[in-house]
Design a protein around this motif. Structure first.
Motif, short mmCIF file in Angstrom:
data_model
loop_
_atom_site.label_atom_id
_atom_site.label_comp_id
_atom_site.label_asym_id
_atom_site.label_seq_id
_atom_site.Cartn_x
_atom_site.Cartn_y
_atom_site.Cartn_z
N GLY A 21 0.80 -1.21 0.00
CA GLY A 21 0.00 0.00 0.00
C GLY A 21 0.83 1.27 0.00
N LYS A 22 2.16 1.13 0.05
CA LYS A 22 3.05 2.30 0.04
C LYS A 22 3.82 2.32 -1.27
CE LYS A 22 3.73 2.15 5.02
NZ LYS A 22 4.71 2.02 6.10
N GLY A 23 4.10 3.52 -1.75
CA GLY A 23 4.89 3.61 -2.98
C GLY A 23 4.36 4.70 -3.89
N PRO A 24 4.78 4.66 -5.14
CA PRO A 24 4.39 5.72 -6.08
C PRO A 24 2.90 5.70 -6.40
CG PRO A 24 5.53 3.96 -7.23
CD PRO A 24 5.62 3.65 -5.77
N ALA A 25 2.39 6.85 -6.79
CA ALA A 25 0.99 6.97 -7.20
C ALA A 25 0.93 7.06 -8.72
CB ALA A 25 0.37 8.21 -6.56
N GLY A 26 -0.27 7.12 -9.24
CA GLY A 26 -0.43 7.29 -10.68
C GLY A 26 -0.21 6.01 -11.47
N ILE A 27 -0.52 4.87 -10.88
CA ILE A 27 -0.32 3.58 -11.54
C ILE A 27 -1.56 3.27 -12.36
CG2 ILE A 27 0.05 1.12 -11.18
CD1 ILE A 27 1.19 1.96 -8.37
N ASP A 85 -0.21 13.79 -20.26
CA ASP A 85 -0.27 14.91 -19.31
C ASP A 85 -0.50 14.49 -17.86
OD1 ASP A 85 -3.02 14.35 -19.13
OD2 ASP A 85 -3.54 15.92 -20.56
N GLY A 86 -0.43 13.19 -17.60
CA GLY A 86 -0.54 12.72 -16.22
C GLY A 86 -1.96 12.56 -15.71
N THR A 87 -2.97 12.76 -16.56
CA THR A 87 -4.36 12.66 -16.13
C THR A 87 -4.71 11.22 -15.80
OG1 THR A 87 -4.98 14.53 -17.53
CG2 THR A 87 -6.76 13.09 -16.78
N MET A 88 -5.16 11.02 -14.57
CA MET A 88 -5.62 9.70 -14.13
C MET A 88 -7.14 9.70 -14.06
SD MET A 88 -3.30 7.37 -13.37
CE MET A 88 -3.91 6.32 -12.06
N PRO A 89 -7.79 8.59 -14.44
CA PRO A 89 -9.23 8.53 -14.25
C PRO A 89 -9.57 8.58 -12.76
CG PRO A 89 -8.36 6.45 -15.11
CD PRO A 89 -7.22 7.39 -15.01
N GLU A 90 -10.72 9.11 -12.43
CA GLU A 90 -11.13 9.23 -11.03
C GLU A 90 -11.41 7.87 -10.39
OE1 GLU A 90 -14.26 12.04 -10.37
OE2 GLU A 90 -13.31 13.54 -11.64
N ARG A 91 -11.76 6.91 -11.21
CA ARG A 91 -12.05 5.56 -10.71
C ARG A 91 -11.65 4.56 -11.80
NH1 ARG A 91 -16.47 8.37 -11.93
NH2 ARG A 91 -16.86 8.97 -9.79
N ASP A 92 -11.75 3.29 -11.51
CA ASP A 92 -11.45 2.27 -12.52
C ASP A 92 -12.37 2.47 -13.73
OD1 ASP A 92 -9.59 1.19 -10.81
OD2 ASP A 92 -10.85 -0.47 -10.15
N VAL A 93 -11.89 2.07 -14.90
CA VAL A 93 -12.60 2.29 -16.15
C VAL A 93 -12.91 0.94 -16.80
CG1 VAL A 93 -12.43 3.28 -18.48
CG2 VAL A 93 -11.44 4.50 -16.53
N THR A 94 -14.14 0.78 -17.30
CA THR A 94 -14.51 -0.39 -18.09
C THR A 94 -14.81 0.09 -19.50
OG1 THR A 94 -15.44 -1.50 -16.16
CG2 THR A 94 -16.13 -2.30 -18.33
N CYS A 95 -14.05 -0.42 -20.46
CA CYS A 95 -14.21 -0.04 -21.87
C CYS A 95 -15.00 -1.11 -22.60
CB CYS A 95 -12.84 0.13 -22.53
SG CYS A 95 -11.83 1.44 -21.82
N ARG A 96 -16.04 -0.67 -23.29
CA ARG A 96 -16.87 -1.59 -24.08
C ARG A 96 -16.07 -2.10 -25.29
NH1 ARG A 96 -22.36 1.98 -24.48
NH2 ARG A 96 -22.91 1.89 -22.28
N ALA A 97 -16.52 -3.22 -25.82
CA ALA A 97 -15.90 -3.76 -27.04
C ALA A 97 -16.07 -2.76 -28.17
CB ALA A 97 -16.55 -5.08 -27.41
#
Length: 98
Positions: A21-27, A85-97
């Motif tokens: 739970g420790k370490g870099p962010a933006g993964i 530009d470093g933009t992270m989604p606010e939450r997990d993303v599900t992409c449709r087919a």
């Protein structure tokens, strides 16, 4: 192609790394739902470890390539935004087919 190597990269030693739970962010993890060599369940387990420091982009597709060769605009745009530009989604993303 005759004479082509089976593996494009030579083998290299891999040291075990503990993910906590420790370490870099933006993964940003980007994973096809039906990827046989690296199952989506592995991405889900990996996603849990860094908590709020990571997001998972799950793509409703088959195969091992997502970003460059996958052809899914949702995955492409989400990943490109993170890389450009470093933009992270606010939450997990599900992409449709696509």
């Amino acid at each position: 192609m005759p004479g082509a190597p089976r593996h494009p990269l030579p083998p290299f030693p891999i040291a075990a790394v503990e993910i906590t739970g420790k370490g870099p962010a933006g993964i940003l993890l980007v994973q096809n739902v039906r990827d046989v060599p690296t199952p989506h369940s592995g991405a889900e387990m990996l996603r849990e470890k860094p908590g709020d420091r990571a997001r998972l982009v799950s793509v409703d597709a088959t195969g091992h390539g997502v970003y460059i060769i996958g052809g899914n605009s949702c995955a492409w745009n989400t990943t490109t935004s993170r890389l450009a530009d470093g933009t992270m989604p606010e939450r997990d993303v599900t992409c449709r087919a696509s």
